[in-house]
Design a protein around this motif. Sequence first.
Motif, mmCIF file in Angstrom:
data_model
loop_
_atom_site.group_PDB
_atom_site.id
_atom_site.type_symbol
_atom_site.label_atom_id
_atom_site.label_comp_id
_atom_site.label_asym_id
_atom_site.label_seq_id
_atom_site.Cartn_x
_atom_site.Cartn_y
_atom_site.Cartn_z
ATOM 1 N N LYS A 164 0.832 -1.212 0.000
ATOM 2 C CA LYS A 164 0.000 0.000 0.000
ATOM 3 C C LYS A 164 0.866 1.261 0.000
ATOM 4 O O LYS A 164 0.442 2.321 -0.486
ATOM 5 N N LYS A 165 2.070 1.123 0.511
ATOM 6 C CA LYS A 165 2.994 2.254 0.538
ATOM 7 C C LYS A 165 3.235 2.818 -0.860
ATOM 8 O O LYS A 165 3.499 4.013 -1.027
ATOM 9 N N TYR A 166 3.134 1.939 -1.874
ATOM 10 C CA TYR A 166 3.405 2.357 -3.249
ATOM 11 C C TYR A 166 2.116 2.404 -4.083
ATOM 12 O O TYR A 166 2.143 2.190 -5.295
ATOM 13 N N ARG A 167 0.999 2.732 -3.447
ATOM 14 C CA ARG A 167 -0.291 2.751 -4.147
ATOM 15 C C ARG A 167 -0.360 3.805 -5.250
ATOM 16 O O ARG A 167 -1.204 3.742 -6.134
ATOM 17 N N TRP A 168 0.557 4.753 -5.212
ATOM 18 C CA TRP A 168 0.624 5.800 -6.228
ATOM 19 C C TRP A 168 1.276 5.319 -7.515
ATOM 20 O O TRP A 168 1.126 5.945 -8.574
ATOM 21 N N LEU A 169 2.029 4.201 -7.468
ATOM 22 C CA LEU A 169 2.845 3.777 -8.606
ATOM 23 C C LEU A 169 2.029 3.446 -9.861
ATOM 24 O O LEU A 169 2.415 3.865 -10.962
ATOM 25 N N PRO A 170 0.878 2.728 -9.760
ATOM 26 C CA PRO A 170 0.104 2.465 -10.983
ATOM 27 C C PRO A 170 -0.327 3.743 -11.704
ATOM 28 O O PRO A 170 -0.385 3.776 -12.936
ATOM 29 N N GLY A 171 -0.610 4.802 -10.934
ATOM 30 C CA GLY A 171 -0.982 6.069 -11.555
ATOM 31 C C GLY A 171 0.147 6.673 -12.360
ATOM 32 O O GLY A 171 -0.073 7.242 -13.444
ATOM 33 N N TRP A 172 1.369 6.558 -11.833
ATOM 34 C CA TRP A 172 2.521 7.072 -12.596
ATOM 35 C C TRP A 172 2.758 6.235 -13.853
ATOM 36 O O TRP A 172 3.068 6.771 -14.926
ATOM 37 N N MET A 173 2.606 4.931 -13.747
ATOM 38 C CA MET A 173 2.867 4.048 -14.888
ATOM 39 C C MET A 173 1.817 4.197 -15.985
ATOM 40 O O MET A 173 2.118 3.961 -17.164
ATOM 41 N N ASP A 174 0.603 4.591 -15.621
ATOM 42 C CA ASP A 174 -0.474 4.705 -16.603
ATOM 43 C C ASP A 174 -0.082 5.677 -17.723
ATOM 44 O O ASP A 174 0.283 6.824 -17.460
ATOM 45 N N GLY A 175 -0.170 5.214 -18.961
ATOM 46 C CA GLY A 175 0.199 6.041 -20.099
ATOM 47 C C GLY A 175 1.688 6.067 -20.381
ATOM 48 O O GLY A 175 2.121 6.665 -21.377
#
Length: 546
Positions: free
Chosen positions: A488-499
């Motif tokens: 959960k600490k890296y829950r932001w990572l999928p948003g950065w990878m998107d696109g």
Amino acid sequence: MRQITIKELLRLGWKEAQLRWKPEWPVPKTPHDLTKRERDQKYEICGSADLVIFADTSGAAHALQIIFEFKAPNIDAGKAQLMRYLSSEPMAKMGFWTNGSASLAIYKRHSADWVVVEGAKLPQPGDDFSRAPDKPPTWNSIRTPTEAELSAVLRRIVATVVVSDAAVNRREDQLRELLHIVLVKLENDAVFSRSSRQDDAMDFRLYGATEDRVTRTAEKIREQFKDYFSRQRTRIFLPHDRHDLLLTDQTIYSVVSELWPYRILGDKIDLLSKAFQTFRTSALKSGEGQYLTPLRVVRPAIMALDITSSDKVIDPACGTGGFLIEALRQVAAKEFPKEEEAWNLIKWANDNLYGIDKDDIGVKLTRAMMVAMRDGSTHVLLGDSIRVNEWPTKYTRLRDEIGQNQTPFVLEQFTVVVTNPPFGEDLKVKAVDCRAAGYTISNHAAMKGPGKYVDLEIGLVYLELAHRLLRRGGRIGIVLPETYFFSKKYRWLPGWMDGRLKLRGMTNIAMEAFEEFCRAKTNFYIFEKVGDGDKAAVATISDQED
């Protein structure tokens, strides 16, 4: 008899800490058991030596020097027992048997090449326990070492030979000078492994007679290094390197004595990388989170990326060059298997294989191995691949070859980025450096809107660097801790990878793959670059708990 011998050895000048008899030294039963011992695993033994002497006071297997046997009832039985033990202990140089009235010394000259001296006196500190062969060695007369053997040889050289050199005192300088001798050996192996030279006397060997062997050997090796340096100065060496070996004659002689019997550049080229990285990790690297990528990870990883001669490849954390060397090997095997096609392979390697590392020793070793394997050394570069904003002023060759003066500092020119970046919970790139280099992934990790950056694990920063280096449609192969994609600490990572990146494959890496260096669960991930993401978007993620 043992206690009498120990007392006499101490009188001769051996330190008590160099001797071991309680408990007796367990001798591995097979080469497989030797490898198990090297990895600190349980292993079977063929017996236990009554007394052993080490080259230093470490008591470590790589420092084992002399094996004593007293139990055998007669000289023939003593000789047989010593040969058995010496065959199972690659680092031991000498065996000694005595029953009080008779004695026998056995020197191990090569794998099964013995020098037997009956009526021998007890060994003294400072004796030369190496024995030159009767004939100069050829490629066909030396052998390929096991992983455990070569690793032990290099550990021994660093721990007991180079470290005591009277002329070079700093650890980093000692390793640099050792590498320079290894480069001479690598070049020698590359030349004499050619089919037309395999029965010729090799140049990297012991020279002279007993009375002048040290000085003659050192003189010859110094000449060979000077010649190698003059020919490879711009391809392998760095501006601060010099054409002279700084180590003493005795140290050079001792290093050659350890290395000459082995093919360190043979069919199993990963052996040298493995062994060299092993002692570099223990000496310098573990605190920096840099771990050897084992061949059992490297080989299938490169196969999964399906690298061809149409690709342009870079490893921005190349270490000792494992991924680059394997890529070169696989492309050669698939596309240029014939000798007459060598020129095509050389051209591809020169134009399309790139590596970067901060460690000058690793860079030189990679360059030398790539040259020996059909080149590719031209673009193995020294520098900090992460701090791209420093390329224009501090790492100008990185700027000239793969970057530019203005942001984003990196040119999109590669079709494959493959790397095992340093990793560790406390190994992070500071927020100020992420901001200066423009790493958006640090901004996303902050989850606080535009202009906010956080200290971020270096492996994740390498993920963005890999994305920047790639052309659209290119692929990334990267070793990363799996926690980045599950915690959960890296829950932001999928948003950065998107696109930006799309997952195309994943290979599980067993934890024991890195067991000699760290205990982290990792996977090998393959991503495709699908775009540059929404550059205008602000990284915001709700703090709401799931």
